[in-house]
Design a protein around this motif. Structure first.
Motif, PDB file in Angstrom:
ATOM      1  N   VAL A 104       1.124  -1.354   0.011  1.00 35.96           N
ATOM      2  CA  VAL A 104      -0.201   0.201   0.034  1.00 35.96           C
ATOM      3  C   VAL A 104       0.583   0.882  -0.310  1.00 35.96           C
ATOM      4  CG1 VAL A 104      -1.608  -0.937   1.189  1.00 35.96           C
ATOM      5  CG2 VAL A 104      -0.103  -0.027   2.626  1.00 35.96           C
ATOM      6  N   LYS A 105       0.221   2.900  -0.393  1.00 38.95           N
ATOM      7  CA  LYS A 105       0.562   3.471  -0.243  1.00 38.95           C
ATOM      8  C   LYS A 105       0.663   4.637   1.440  1.00 38.95           C
ATOM      9  CE  LYS A 105       1.044   5.034  -4.787  1.00 38.95           C
ATOM     10  NZ  LYS A 105       1.127   5.381  -6.024  1.00 38.95           N
ATOM     11  N   LEU A 106       1.577   5.136   2.186  1.00 39.78           N
ATOM     12  CA  LEU A 106       0.609   6.086   3.012  1.00 39.78           C
ATOM     13  C   LEU A 106      -0.124   6.671   2.368  1.00 39.78           C
ATOM     14  CD1 LEU A 106       4.700   5.971   4.650  1.00 39.78           C
ATOM     15  CD2 LEU A 106       2.999   4.385   4.999  1.00 39.78           C
ATOM     16  N   GLY A 107      -1.337   7.325   3.880  1.00 35.61           N
ATOM     17  CA  GLY A 107      -1.880   7.866   3.129  1.00 35.61           C
ATOM     18  C   GLY A 107      -1.407   9.890   3.585  1.00 35.61           C
ATOM     19  N   GLU A 108      -1.885  10.399   2.786  1.00 41.55           N
ATOM     20  CA  GLU A 108      -1.812  11.741   2.596  1.00 41.55           C
ATOM     21  C   GLU A 108      -1.708  12.837   4.478  1.00 41.55           C
ATOM     22  OE1 GLU A 108      -3.875  16.161   1.888  1.00 41.55           O
ATOM     23  OE2 GLU A 108      -4.552  13.989   0.670  1.00 41.55           O
ATOM     24  N   HIS A 301      -2.438  10.504  11.753  1.00 39.00           N
ATOM     25  CA  HIS A 301      -3.373   9.886  11.743  1.00 39.00           C
ATOM     26  C   HIS A 301      -3.377   8.856  10.122  1.00 39.00           C
ATOM     27  CE1 HIS A 301      -7.078   7.719  12.444  1.00 39.00           C
ATOM     28  NE2 HIS A 301      -7.607   9.174  11.230  1.00 39.00           N
ATOM     29  N   HIS A 302      -3.179  10.718   9.645  1.00 41.81           N
ATOM     30  CA  HIS A 302      -3.725   9.750   8.223  1.00 41.81           C
ATOM     31  C   HIS A 302      -2.540   9.304   7.612  1.00 41.81           C
ATOM     32  CE1 HIS A 302      -7.369  12.723   9.075  1.00 41.81           C
ATOM     33  NE2 HIS A 302      -6.666  13.445   8.778  1.00 41.81           N
ATOM     34  N   LEU A 303      -1.865   9.364   8.124  1.00 44.89           N
ATOM     35  CA  LEU A 303      -0.178   8.590   7.508  1.00 44.89           C
ATOM     36  C   LEU A 303      -0.386   7.406   7.076  1.00 44.89           C
ATOM     37  CD1 LEU A 303       2.526   9.448   5.560  1.00 44.89           C
ATOM     38  CD2 LEU A 303       3.459   9.385   8.004  1.00 44.89           C
ATOM     39  N   THR A 304      -0.286   6.788   8.211  1.00 37.18           N
ATOM     40  CA  THR A 304      -0.587   5.039   8.586  1.00 37.18           C
ATOM     41  C   THR A 304      -1.886   5.013   8.833  1.00 37.18           C
ATOM     42  OG1 THR A 304      -1.578   5.550  11.226  1.00 37.18           O
ATOM     43  CG2 THR A 304       1.160   5.848  10.319  1.00 37.18           C
ATOM     44  N   THR A 305      -3.087   5.346   8.230  1.00 38.19           N
ATOM     45  CA  THR A 305      -4.584   4.622   7.820  1.00 38.19           C
ATOM     46  C   THR A 305      -4.224   4.199   7.123  1.00 38.19           C
ATOM     47  OG1 THR A 305      -5.980   7.036   8.567  1.00 38.19           O
ATOM     48  CG2 THR A 305      -6.823   5.304   7.252  1.00 38.19           C
ATOM     49  N   PRO A 306      -3.857   3.749   6.075  1.00 39.97           N
ATOM     50  CA  PRO A 306      -3.891   2.837   4.532  1.00 39.97           C
ATOM     51  C   PRO A 306      -3.118   1.333   5.413  1.00 39.97           C
ATOM     52  CG  PRO A 306      -3.726   4.997   3.528  1.00 39.97           C
ATOM     53  CD  PRO A 306      -2.856   4.587   5.265  1.00 39.97           C
ATOM     54  N   LEU A 307      -2.118   2.219   5.967  1.00 39.39           N
ATOM     55  CA  LEU A 307      -1.062   0.705   6.735  1.00 39.39           C
ATOM     56  C   LEU A 307      -2.037  -0.029   7.843  1.00 39.39           C
ATOM     57  CD1 LEU A 307       1.174  -0.643   7.061  1.00 39.39           C
ATOM     58  CD2 LEU A 307       2.610   0.737   7.858  1.00 39.39           C
ATOM     59  N   ARG A 308      -2.756   0.430   8.290  1.00 37.05           N
ATOM     60  CA  ARG A 308      -3.481  -0.435   9.459  1.00 37.05           C
ATOM     61  C   ARG A 308      -4.053  -0.582   9.180  1.00 37.05           C
ATOM     62  NH1 ARG A 308      -5.363   4.119  12.367  1.00 37.05           N
ATOM     63  NH2 ARG A 308      -4.670   5.945  11.687  1.00 37.05           N
ATOM     64  N   ALA A 309      -4.927  -0.070   8.210  1.00 36.48           N
ATOM     65  CA  ALA A 309      -6.466  -1.154   7.297  1.00 36.48           C
ATOM     66  C   ALA A 309      -6.132  -2.216   6.529  1.00 36.48           C
ATOM     67  CB  ALA A 309      -7.097  -0.324   5.802  1.00 36.48           C
ATOM     68  N   GLU A 318       0.306  -7.051  14.386  1.00 36.68           N
ATOM     69  CA  GLU A 318       1.787  -7.189  15.221  1.00 36.68           C
ATOM     70  C   GLU A 318       2.357  -5.834  14.292  1.00 36.68           C
ATOM     71  OE1 GLU A 318       3.123  -7.932  17.105  1.00 36.68           O
ATOM     72  OE2 GLU A 318       2.012 -10.060  17.668  1.00 36.68           O
ATOM     73  N   TRP A 319       0.857  -5.136  12.855  1.00 37.29           N
ATOM     74  CA  TRP A 319       0.819  -3.729  12.814  1.00 37.29           C
ATOM     75  C   TRP A 319      -0.636  -2.923  12.673  1.00 37.29           C
ATOM     76  CZ3 TRP A 319       4.782  -7.464  11.649  1.00 37.29           C
ATOM     77  CH2 TRP A 319       5.508  -7.131  11.023  1.00 37.29           C
ATOM     78  N   LEU A 320      -1.079  -2.771  13.800  1.00 31.08           N
ATOM     79  CA  LEU A 320      -1.861  -2.296  14.332  1.00 31.08           C
ATOM     80  C   LEU A 320      -2.511  -1.995  15.132  1.00 31.08           C
ATOM     81  CD1 LEU A 320      -5.058  -2.013  12.228  1.00 31.08           C
ATOM     82  CD2 LEU A 320      -5.707  -4.683  13.662  1.00 31.08           C
ATOM     83  N   ASN A 321      -3.129  -0.988  15.430  1.00 25.51           N
ATOM     84  CA  ASN A 321      -3.518  -0.119  16.739  1.00 25.51           C
ATOM     85  C   ASN A 321      -4.630  -0.630  17.456  1.00 25.51           C
ATOM     86  OD1 ASN A 321      -4.986   1.289  14.232  1.00 25.51           O
ATOM     87  ND2 ASN A 321      -6.005   2.351  15.959  1.00 25.51           N
ATOM     88  N   LEU A 322      -4.171  -1.616  18.327  1.00 24.09           N
ATOM     89  CA  LEU A 322      -4.686  -2.535  19.268  1.00 24.09           C
ATOM     90  C   LEU A 322      -5.514  -1.810  20.560  1.00 24.09           C
ATOM     91  CD1 LEU A 322      -3.525  -6.026  18.994  1.00 24.09           C
ATOM     92  CD2 LEU A 322      -4.851  -5.428  17.325  1.00 24.09           C
ATOM     93  N   TRP A 323      -6.039  -1.229  20.649  1.00 24.57           N
ATOM     94  CA  TRP A 323      -6.333  -0.041  21.941  1.00 24.57           C
ATOM     95  C   TRP A 323      -6.599  -0.495  23.048  1.00 24.57           C
ATOM     96  CZ3 TRP A 323      -2.895   2.805  20.118  1.00 24.57           C
ATOM     97  CH2 TRP A 323      -3.036   4.085  18.961  1.00 24.57           C
ATOM     98  N   ALA A 324      -5.861  -0.891  23.977  1.00 24.55           N
ATOM     99  CA  ALA A 324      -6.888  -1.548  25.172  1.00 24.55           C
ATOM    100  C   ALA A 324      -6.355  -0.536  26.332  1.00 24.55           C
ATOM    101  CB  ALA A 324      -5.860  -2.760  25.127  1.00 24.55           C
TER     102      ALA A 324
END
Length: 345
Positions: A104-108, A301-309, A318-324
């Motif tokens: 993927v490409k990083l977000g704007e 947040h916008h930069l990493t959105t495509p990566l997290r998706a 391992e590459w996702l924001n697992l809030w807890a």
């Protein structure tokens, strides 16, 4: 205005159970979850963060069509940018191998206000019973306009200075968030280390204020609720406890991670995913980037959105924001009502 409802202003005494379902942006907070919690005697919440004003309006109308009980809506308060172009470019370069891994490409990395004006307009139109704010608190004119529409206004605070600022601007109540909480810290300062005083310590520091205090951070059991009430809270707010609710929109990979305490053994505060301090399950992405991630919300947040998706779609925790929050091991799977009852004092 479209839906000119003006009911009696919310009071905590009206809740059968002194438990608030925390607003959780990014998917977990759904109208179904808010309806279930409110209908069962707690206070359900919608998360307007990352939503457009139109989407927030649809969510409010969905809740209102399914329950007559009070509910809340939470907004992120926009703040000026804090990150330099060079720091942003350096971090983007360090993320390039991760983006390549998922194709993927990083977000704007844009700076925006999360549709702030549009959301305020919709809130003044629809006048939900409760509105809370995170990351800062609006100026008094905004607060007064909401209160004139019958809205009960709550500020999220993490120390005394923030509490006094919010009260001066007209807050009806304070959601006191301790460092035990999962997800983003509600600190007004967008960069720098967040306060570390535990929840019960902050509640004690604010006990002289003549305003309702809500205890948030690490609330996962009835004992946690009882203890917070005993040190001055009128109610508790729980987020992580509801992530595994059937009605929550939590991503499957996130649900599975919360149920795998042998794999994810701890939580930590990080800014690698959004550029703002947030607590989540410690994973590989955090290990790789905690040393080089700058402050810079919402650009990062916008930069990493495509990566997290992409990580979520691939089932890669391992590459996702697992809030807890810190007590994630004590959460349970089930209906929102069963979870709400498990938190009742």
């Amino acid at each position: 205005m479209g839906t000119q409802q003006k009911a009696t202003r919310f009071r905590f005494e009206s809740l059968a159970l002194p438990v608030i379902q925390a607003p959780m942006a990014g998917g977990p907070s759904t109208p179904q979850l808010a309806v279930a919690v409110s209908a069962a005697g707690g206070l359900g919440f919608l998360a307007a963060g990352y939503r457009t004003a139109a989407a927030m309006r649809t969510d409010i109308e969905a809740v209102r069509s399914q329950t007559k009980h009070p509910f809340g809506v939470n907004l992120f308060v926009p703040q000026p940018p804090v990150i330099s172009h060079d720091d942003l470019q350096r971090y983007a370069a360090s993320l390039a191998p991760d983006a390549e891994r998922f194709g993927v490409k990083l977000g704007e990395p844009k700076h925006d206000d999360d549709d702030w004006d549009g959301k305020l307009e919709a809130l003044l139109d629809l006048a939900p019973p409760v509105v809370s704010f995170t990351f800062d608190f609006p100026e008094s004119g905004v607060v007064e306009s909401l209160k004139q529409r019958g809205v009960y206004v709550i500020a999220t605070v993490t120390d005394r200075e923030e509490a006094l600022r919010a009260l001066a601007a007209g807050a009806d109540a304070l959601c006191v968030q301790g460092p035990e909480a999962g997800g983003h810290r509600g600190t007004f300062k967008p960069d720098g280390p967040p306060p570390l005083v535990p929840l019960h310590g902050i509640l004690g520091e604010l006990s002289d204020l003549e305003v309702p205090l809500i205890g948030a951070g690490g609330i996962a059991t009835a004992d946690h609720t009882r203890t917070a009430l005993a040190v001055g809270a009128v109610a508790v707010q729980a987020g992580t406890a509801f992530l595994r609710a059937a009605e929550a929109g939590t991503k499957p990979v996130h649900r599975a991670a919360l149920a795998a305490p042998d794999h994810f053994t701890t939580t930590d505060v990080t800014r690698v995913f959004s550029g703002r301090n947030a607590r989540g399950l410690h994973n590989e992405f955090m290990r790789r980037h905690d040393g080089d991630a700058p402050y810079g919300y919402p650009e990062i947040h916008h930069l990493t959105t495509p990566l997290r998706a992409a990580a979520a779609a691939a089932g890669e925790p391992e590459w996702l924001n697992l809030w807890a929050g810190i007590n994630y091991r004590q959460t349970m799977e089930g209906s929102a009502v069963s979870i709400l009852k498990s938190l009742a004092p």
